[in-house]
Design a protein around this motif. Structure first.
Motif, PDB file in Angstrom:
ATOM      1  N   ARG A 184       0.748  -1.216   0.016  1.00 58.17           N
ATOM      2  CA  ARG A 184       0.104   0.042   0.146  1.00 58.17           C
ATOM      3  C   ARG A 184       0.865   1.402  -0.231  1.00 58.17           C
ATOM      4  O   ARG A 184       0.735   2.204  -0.748  1.00 58.17           O
ATOM      5  CB  ARG A 184      -0.663   0.002   1.292  1.00 58.17           C
ATOM      6  CG  ARG A 184      -1.877   1.325   1.450  1.00 58.17           C
ATOM      7  CD  ARG A 184      -2.731   1.015   2.590  1.00 58.17           C
ATOM      8  NE  ARG A 184      -3.391   2.244   2.718  1.00 58.17           N
ATOM      9  CZ  ARG A 184      -3.203   3.496   3.180  1.00 58.17           C
ATOM     10  NH1 ARG A 184      -1.886   3.403   3.854  1.00 58.17           N
ATOM     11  NH2 ARG A 184      -4.110   4.420   3.141  1.00 58.17           N
ATOM     12  N   TRP A 238       0.811   3.520  -3.477  1.00 61.26           N
ATOM     13  CA  TRP A 238      -0.057   5.162  -3.248  1.00 61.26           C
ATOM     14  C   TRP A 238       0.959   6.093  -3.387  1.00 61.26           C
ATOM     15  O   TRP A 238       0.710   6.982  -4.301  1.00 61.26           O
ATOM     16  CB  TRP A 238      -0.149   5.305  -1.554  1.00 61.26           C
ATOM     17  CG  TRP A 238      -1.508   4.970  -1.136  1.00 61.26           C
ATOM     18  CD1 TRP A 238      -2.050   3.700  -0.940  1.00 61.26           C
ATOM     19  CD2 TRP A 238      -2.860   5.951  -1.371  1.00 61.26           C
ATOM     20  NE1 TRP A 238      -3.442   3.744  -0.749  1.00 61.26           N
ATOM     21  CE2 TRP A 238      -3.731   4.787  -0.894  1.00 61.26           C
ATOM     22  CE3 TRP A 238      -3.054   7.161  -1.622  1.00 61.26           C
ATOM     23  CZ2 TRP A 238      -5.283   5.644  -0.758  1.00 61.26           C
ATOM     24  CZ3 TRP A 238      -4.241   7.670  -1.402  1.00 61.26           C
ATOM     25  CH2 TRP A 238      -5.394   6.893  -0.967  1.00 61.26           C
ATOM     26  N   ARG A 280      -4.276  -0.345  -6.098  1.00 58.04           N
ATOM     27  CA  ARG A 280      -4.710   0.353  -4.912  1.00 58.04           C
ATOM     28  C   ARG A 280      -6.123  -0.499  -4.137  1.00 58.04           C
ATOM     29  O   ARG A 280      -5.967  -0.560  -3.125  1.00 58.04           O
ATOM     30  CB  ARG A 280      -4.629   1.640  -4.845  1.00 58.04           C
ATOM     31  CG  ARG A 280      -4.929   2.440  -3.697  1.00 58.04           C
ATOM     32  CD  ARG A 280      -5.417   3.653  -3.795  1.00 58.04           C
ATOM     33  NE  ARG A 280      -7.074   3.747  -4.709  1.00 58.04           N
ATOM     34  CZ  ARG A 280      -7.536   4.673  -4.884  1.00 58.04           C
ATOM     35  NH1 ARG A 280      -7.090   5.993  -4.611  1.00 58.04           N
ATOM     36  NH2 ARG A 280      -8.848   4.463  -5.237  1.00 58.04           N
ATOM     37  N   ASP A 281      -6.922  -0.456  -5.094  1.00 58.72           N
ATOM     38  CA  ASP A 281      -8.224  -0.987  -4.669  1.00 58.72           C
ATOM     39  C   ASP A 281      -7.875  -2.617  -4.371  1.00 58.72           C
ATOM     40  O   ASP A 281      -8.635  -2.835  -3.106  1.00 58.72           O
ATOM     41  CB  ASP A 281      -9.253  -0.880  -5.711  1.00 58.72           C
ATOM     42  CG  ASP A 281      -9.887   0.364  -6.273  1.00 58.72           C
ATOM     43  OD1 ASP A 281      -9.311   1.274  -5.314  1.00 58.72           O
ATOM     44  OD2 ASP A 281     -10.292   0.364  -7.126  1.00 58.72           O
ATOM     45  N   GLU A 338      -6.363  -2.644  -0.812  1.00 60.22           N
ATOM     46  CA  GLU A 338      -7.265  -2.111   0.277  1.00 60.22           C
ATOM     47  C   GLU A 338      -8.131  -3.392   0.744  1.00 60.22           C
ATOM     48  O   GLU A 338      -8.458  -3.712   1.795  1.00 60.22           O
ATOM     49  CB  GLU A 338      -8.095  -0.870  -0.185  1.00 60.22           C
ATOM     50  CG  GLU A 338      -7.246   0.394  -0.232  1.00 60.22           C
ATOM     51  CD  GLU A 338      -6.423   0.794   1.250  1.00 60.22           C
ATOM     52  OE1 GLU A 338      -6.890   0.437   1.973  1.00 60.22           O
ATOM     53  OE2 GLU A 338      -5.515   1.504   1.265  1.00 60.22           O
ATOM     54  N   ARG A 392      -6.235  -6.043   2.479  1.00 63.13           N
ATOM     55  CA  ARG A 392      -5.996  -5.395   3.935  1.00 63.13           C
ATOM     56  C   ARG A 392      -7.321  -5.455   4.878  1.00 63.13           C
ATOM     57  O   ARG A 392      -6.991  -5.984   5.961  1.00 63.13           O
ATOM     58  CB  ARG A 392      -5.643  -3.856   4.010  1.00 63.13           C
ATOM     59  CG  ARG A 392      -4.032  -3.883   3.404  1.00 63.13           C
ATOM     60  CD  ARG A 392      -3.855  -2.195   3.374  1.00 63.13           C
ATOM     61  NE  ARG A 392      -3.316  -2.039   4.768  1.00 63.13           N
ATOM     62  CZ  ARG A 392      -3.933  -0.941   5.619  1.00 63.13           C
ATOM     63  NH1 ARG A 392      -4.774  -0.230   4.982  1.00 63.13           N
ATOM     64  NH2 ARG A 392      -3.445  -0.900   6.862  1.00 63.13           N
ATOM     65  N   GLU A 393      -8.479  -5.265   4.352  1.00 59.03           N
ATOM     66  CA  GLU A 393      -9.764  -5.382   5.092  1.00 59.03           C
ATOM     67  C   GLU A 393      -9.932  -6.972   5.377  1.00 59.03           C
ATOM     68  O   GLU A 393     -10.199  -7.172   6.397  1.00 59.03           O
ATOM     69  CB  GLU A 393     -10.828  -4.732   4.224  1.00 59.03           C
ATOM     70  CG  GLU A 393     -10.845  -3.360   4.015  1.00 59.03           C
ATOM     71  CD  GLU A 393     -11.863  -2.840   3.296  1.00 59.03           C
ATOM     72  OE1 GLU A 393     -12.776  -3.296   2.798  1.00 59.03           O
ATOM     73  OE2 GLU A 393     -11.975  -1.444   3.226  1.00 59.03           O
TER      74      GLU A 393
END
Length: 395
Positions: A246, A250, A286-287, A290, A293-294
């Motif tokens: 991440r 980013w 990036r999506d 994320e 990570r969730e």
């Protein structure tokens, strides 16, 4: 909270603290000591020189040369062909001082290239554009994620790429396209080569994320059906790697956005269109990061719930067994009292009876069967099952 749950929580905190300390130690950017003059290089004078490969090409030909000194590529810089100097390894200070003279490198640009790791960024100089990116690959071992800095120096007819190591590389497809004249890369200029390298670096995130997606899927099955304390270490290791991904994507998204938004005389409008597609890839990466990570965060809650359910199953089974043996223990305790029937005013029934012992055992067996049948009719045994049966039922 039970004692076992306290131990699990303590194990979670211990693993979390260790991983956070390792994460902080592995992800710090390079910084100079206070008072260090600008342009100071963090390399040793006696380090071996880097491996240098020159790829010079145009629409009709492509040449690949291994160089031993930076001065050997000087004749190729003033030609109308595209000259790509691929440097593998950071080398020593003498090599970079000579490299700075050949390519007229700014001291700050040289510092960003050599002193790694730097934050992904884009810095424009008079006749050069310095792009710092992070490349990620997978390697065998317990810690599979490998990250390293790739620096790109874009000139008018030449391009330099500097990698920390030569073992792990995702730029080979770009070299093959030049070698075998695939696509339009040999028909375009040096700015298109810079885009192709950036695109290869960004696309290198996808196989890494696919691997972590498979790991998370397998880990989810383990956490749900057979949670063990070692799952904690796996979860936090994945979270640490996803944090690294991440952080890399980013910053690179911002760097590519700078190339598109601010522009440069070294990048043509046609190549800027290709950079927009590269920017879209960073959004997709990036999506995905994320999302994973969730999912890794949810795995911790699933682990705690699975451990709690597992403990409830164990306690329920032990409670049922204890409940069945409570009346049996009562009967055995009554007949185990040490009273003499001849001297007691109230004689204990069937104490001296010939069939008293087998009748008492039969009565205890009947009571146990009756309780077992009662619990079964109430459905108390329905939730007591094996993890393999639960996993098979979900397929």
């Amino acid at each position: 909270m039970t004692h076992s749950m306290k131990l699990s929580t303590a194990a979670i905190d211990s693993v979390k603290d260790e991983d956070e300390e390792e994460e902080e130690s592995n992800l710090d950017y390079f910084y100079d000591d206070p008072g260090t003059p600008p342009g100071t290089l963090d390399v040793e004078a006696d380090d071996p020189p880097p491996e240098m490969v020159l790829i010079d090409y145009n629409d009709g030909m492509a040449t690949r040369l291994k160089l031993t000194t930076p001065e050997e590529c000087a004749p190729y810089l003033d030609t109308h062909s595209v000259s790509w100097l691929d440097i593998l390894g950071l080398g020593n200070q003498d090599t970079w001082e000579r490299m700075a003279k050949v390519f007229n490198l700014h001291p700050i640009a040289l510092e960003d290239v050599v002193n790694v790791p730097q934050r992904p960024k884009v810095v424009e100089y008079d006749d050069q554009l310095v792009i710092v990116a992070w490349m990620v690959t997978l390697k065998p071992g317990e810690d599979p994620l490998h990250k390293e800095q790739v620096s790109i120096i874009l000139g008018k007819n030449y391009l330099l790429t500097v990698q920390e190591e030569a073992e792990y590389d995702c730029l080979q497809p770009v070299r093959d396209r030049i070698r075998y004249n695939q696509g339009i890369i040999r028909k375009q200029g040096v700015d298109y080569l810079a885009y192709a390298i950036l695109d290869a670096i960004i696309d290198g995130f996808f196989p890494v994320l696919e691997e972590y997606g498979d790991i998370l899927e397998e880990l989810e099955d383990e956490v749900v059906f057979n949670p063990v304390p070692k799952n904690l270490a796996k979860i936090y290791s994945i979270r640490r790697d996803l944090f690294t991904l991440r952080r890399a994507i980013w910053a690179q998204r911002e760097a590519i956005n700078v190339l598109i938004r601010d522009g440069s005389d070294l990048i043509s409008p046609e190549v800027r269109v290709y950079l927009r597609d590269c920017y879209d890839h960073t959004i997709l990466v990036r999506d995905m990061v994320e999302t994973y990570r969730e999912l890794s965060s949810d795995l911790m809650g699933i682990y705690m719930s699975s451990m709690s359910n597992k403990m409830n199953e164990i306690m329920k089974l032990l409670t049922v067994i204890s409940t069945i043996f409570i009346p049996l223990t009562f009967v055995a305790g009554v007949y185990g009292m040490n009273f003499n029937p001849d001297t007691s005013p109230l004689n204990m029934p069937e104490l001296n009876w010939y069939w008293g012992y087998p009748v008492c055992l039969t009565l205890m067996f009947i009571i146990a069967l009756a309780l077992f049948f009662f619990f079964w009719r109430r459905g108390w045994f329905n939730s007591v099952s094996h993890p393999e049966d639960e996993k098979a039922s979900t397929r």
